[in-house]
Design an enzyme around this catalytic site. Structure first.
Site, PDB file in Angstrom:
ATOM      1  N   LEU A  64       0.835  -1.203   0.000  1.00  0.00           N
ATOM      2  CA  LEU A  64       0.000   0.000   0.000  1.00  0.00           C
ATOM      3  C   LEU A  64       0.872   1.256   0.000  1.00  0.00           C
ATOM      4  O   LEU A  64       0.890   2.022   0.964  1.00  0.00           O
ATOM      5  CB  LEU A  64      -0.919  -0.003   1.234  1.00  0.00           C
ATOM      6  CG  LEU A  64      -1.803  -1.234   1.442  1.00  0.00           C
ATOM      7  CD1 LEU A  64      -2.584  -1.120   2.742  1.00  0.00           C
ATOM      8  CD2 LEU A  64      -2.730  -1.437   0.266  1.00  0.00           C
ATOM      9  N   PRO A  65       1.616   1.475  -1.090  1.00  0.00           N
ATOM     10  CA  PRO A  65       2.425   2.702  -1.136  1.00  0.00           C
ATOM     11  C   PRO A  65       1.520   3.926  -1.095  1.00  0.00           C
ATOM     12  O   PRO A  65       0.434   3.917  -1.679  1.00  0.00           O
ATOM     13  CB  PRO A  65       3.172   2.592  -2.464  1.00  0.00           C
ATOM     14  CG  PRO A  65       2.434   1.586  -3.264  1.00  0.00           C
ATOM     15  CD  PRO A  65       1.692   0.705  -2.311  1.00  0.00           C
ATOM     16  N   HIS A  66       1.945   4.933  -0.368  1.00  0.00           N
ATOM     17  CA  HIS A  66       1.137   6.136  -0.242  1.00  0.00           C
ATOM     18  C   HIS A  66       2.045   7.337   0.006  1.00  0.00           C
ATOM     19  O   HIS A  66       3.155   7.187   0.501  1.00  0.00           O
ATOM     20  CB  HIS A  66       0.105   5.997   0.885  1.00  0.00           C
ATOM     21  CG  HIS A  66       0.705   5.617   2.187  1.00  0.00           C
ATOM     22  ND1 HIS A  66       1.062   4.316   2.499  1.00  0.00           N
ATOM     23  CD2 HIS A  66       1.029   6.351   3.271  1.00  0.00           C
ATOM     24  CE1 HIS A  66       1.571   4.273   3.713  1.00  0.00           C
ATOM     25  NE2 HIS A  66       1.568   5.496   4.200  1.00  0.00           N
ATOM     26  N   ALA A  67       1.554   8.504  -0.367  1.00  0.00           N
ATOM     27  CA  ALA A  67       2.344   9.717  -0.189  1.00  0.00           C
ATOM     28  C   ALA A  67       1.431  10.927  -0.169  1.00  0.00           C
ATOM     29  O   ALA A  67       0.350  10.918  -0.754  1.00  0.00           O
ATOM     30  CB  ALA A  67       3.353   9.850  -1.324  1.00  0.00           C
TER      31      ALA A  67
END
Length: 154
Positions: A64-67
């Site tokens: 779950l990459p997030h930024a």
């Protein structure tokens, strides 16, 4: 918050030639540009910067990459299914094949957390993940992700 609020049908993709996290983040940057009109370089840098804080792989083949970054008006998501799983430094050592990326404005606060909770809850569902892995049609993948709409957020 509903999954359909954050996941546009055009933001779902199946990738066959992804060989590294860096390549994946470049593919996500291109997808963010095409679907959401975002600067791909900014997206890539933000995802890499967040990943450098610690892997966003959550186990069982899911990441779950997030930024958060400037230049975006609302929380948006992208889903990618990899045909060949990718090493992602997961705690359970399993390679990742299901990726749900979230992008949010710097000041998104609670909306970002609600979206992350919704995505996390959805991706913890073993039945949904099995169906995602068994399907290569992007329209079907979008339907699977948005079919169990819920207003309940953590």
């Amino acid at each position: 918050m509903l999954m359909s609020d954050i996941l546009d049908a055009n933001a779902v993709k199946v990738l066959s030639g992804c060989t590294s996290k860096k390549r994946l983040f470049h593919d996500l940057g291109a997808l963010a540009e095409g679907v959401h009109g975002l600067d791909p370089t900014v997206v890539i840098e933000a995802l890499i910067e967040r990943e450098n804080l610690g892997p966003t792989a959550v186990g069982k083949g899911i990441a779950l990459p997030h930024a958060r970054f400037d230049g975006i008006d609302e929380v948006c998501g992208m889903f990618v299914r990899l045909e060949k799983p990718l090493e992602f430094d997961a705690a359970d050592k399993q390679p990742v094949d299901l990726i749900f990326a979230l992008l949010a404005p710097v000041n998104a606060g609670v909306q970002h957390l609600k979206a992350l909770a919704l995505v996390s809850r959805t991706m913890r569902n073993a039945d949904i993940c099995a169906k995602l892995r068994a399907n290569s049609d992007v329209a079907a993948l979008h339907t699977l992700l948005t079919a169990t709409e819920t207003n309940q957020a953590a």
